[in-house]
Enzyme design. Sequence first.
Site, PDB file in Angstrom:
ATOM      1  N   LYS A 109      14.013   5.629 -10.099  1.00 45.22           N
ATOM      2  CA  LYS A 109      14.389   4.070  -9.677  1.00 45.22           C
ATOM      3  C   LYS A 109      15.741   4.247  -8.977  1.00 45.22           C
ATOM      4  O   LYS A 109      15.991   3.284  -8.055  1.00 45.22           O
ATOM      5  CB  LYS A 109      14.762   3.538 -11.162  1.00 45.22           C
TER       6      LYS A 109
HETATM    7  C1  LIG Z   1       9.308   3.286 -13.871  1.00 43.19           C
HETATM    8  C2  LIG Z   1       9.030   4.530 -14.064  1.00 43.19           C
HETATM    9  C3  LIG Z   1       7.715   5.161 -13.911  1.00 43.19           C
HETATM   10  C4  LIG Z   1       6.517   4.266 -13.566  1.00 43.19           C
HETATM   11  O1  LIG Z   1       6.723   3.670 -12.203  1.00 43.19           O
HETATM   12  P1  LIG Z   1       5.913   2.502 -11.699  1.00 43.19           P
HETATM   13  O2  LIG Z   1       6.709   2.268 -10.580  1.00 43.19           O
HETATM   14  O3  LIG Z   1       6.275   1.320 -12.771  1.00 43.19           O
HETATM   15  O4  LIG Z   1       4.577   2.880 -11.874  1.00 43.19           O
HETATM   16  C5  LIG Z   1       7.176   6.524 -14.363  1.00 43.19           C
HETATM   17  N1  LIG Z   1       8.127   7.449 -14.958  1.00 43.19           N
HETATM   18  C6  LIG Z   1       9.467   6.939 -14.932  1.00 43.19           C
HETATM   19  C7  LIG Z   1      10.502   7.853 -15.573  1.00 43.19           C
HETATM   20  C8  LIG Z   1       9.970   5.699 -14.836  1.00 43.19           C
HETATM   21  O5  LIG Z   1      11.237   5.546 -14.945  1.00 43.19           O
END
Ligand SMILES: *Cc1c(COP(=O)(O)O)cnc(C)c1O
Length: 460
Positions: A109
């Site tokens: 993120k």
């Molecule tokens: C947010 C997240 C996901 C999923 O990503 P999306 O964009 O919501 O599909 C997978 N793994 C981790 C560690 C995340 O923080």
Amino acid sequence: MNYISTRGGGTALRFQDAVMTGLADDGGLLIPAAIPNVRDRLNDWSGLDYKNLAFEILRRFSDDLTDHELRELIVRSYNTFRHSEIAPVLAAGPVHICELFHGPTLAFKDIALQFLSNLYEMILHRTGGRLNILGATSGDTGSAAIHGVRGRNGINIFIMFPKGRVSPLQELQMTTVTDANVHCIAIEGTFDDGQRIMKNIFSDVPTKDRLALGSINSVNWARVCAQIVYYFFAAFTVMRRTKATEVCFAVPTGNFGDILAGWYAAKMGLPIRRLILATNENDILARFFNTGEYFSGKTVPTISPSMDIQVASNFERFLYYRTGSDPARLRDLMAGFAKNGTLTVPLVNGLVDPLFRAGVGDTKQTLDTIFRYHRNHSTLVDPHTAVGINVAERVLEPDAPTICLATAHPAKFPDAIKMAIGRDVARHAVLEELKNKPARSVTLPATEDAIRAYVEAHAR
Ligand SMILES: *Cc1c(COP(=O)(O)O)cnc(C)c1O
């Protein structure tokens, strides 16, 4: 580049306005009016480093920023990463692993939220405005957004997280940031409740304007577009190493934001043979891609909590294209879903989309994958990444290498690692430090009224 709503309402916006708007005023999601075709640039770009590649890709979506502004944003955003390559790719057994977790909060993120935070600050600096960010998190978005905007002038941030359903370390990564502009709200409900409350408040346009609300969830286009970059970067890296001319990506999926960026990369011309969509037991998306039926069940807690999602907000962007880019048809589908909790698209040759393969990695398979990659390939992967690897292993292609996106550092999920390999081997200094810091949060019921009242009272 102009941005339009999936539901056909409102006027077209430029990039910066699309970013400030977040969710479109008609309740739809903003998408680029056209997808840039970069097929004739691939050769030139294949040797670029991450920041230069980011510049080339992002300028195609943000031509209302000057080149100088965009370069500044990229440098500031990715200088906070702990690895010089930003998104290094390693070979591990039958797959390649692209590590997206070298940012400040150790999850992918950060790649988009560092960029979005700097962008917000730049726009506010120019306009002299203020911003109250309201977001919902399943664990990692919250801390990445908080670390992006903590202490910044003119920005206040409110993050809802599902009480007791994020990992203890994920919670501390949010609640130990005690800057005055940070508000952590534990809601007595699920992530889906938080996302619904957020969408409802954003759809109330007078309130949104009055409170100058901004979004850090992946409904915000800036997040998707920043994530397109690493698909190009990882594909170029692996194609260079293996001499392959096509690649596959395996993506652990919750809100459909990460994998949607891969879909855009493919449409822009990156030679992606398959996007492998992997979910945990919360499998609404895997079921959809295998049957054409989209209906949500109850969210169950798993060892990959950032994917404990049943209503994926970005899915609407995919559905828009899948229904022939027709806002009227999309509105019908979404209205039907709101009313009946289900929607269906017809299959073509047994598939929703030939680019996708979808599967579920359950808890047992996830733990087994962590164990095997640690023992056989000396690679420690977090449970989200392991879900992706597990599903990828079932659909490997002989001539198109598979790149598994590693979405979090394993140290964020020490309990799962210990369950998988019997020992507590996942540590990171950044996380160790949190354990002794003071924490701050409030607990509220998962209702729109309660959240609205809290934000009204604490907004700047
Ligand atoms: C947010 C997240 C996901 C999923 O990503 P999306 O964009 O919501 O599909 C997978 N793994 C981790 C560690 C995340 O923080």
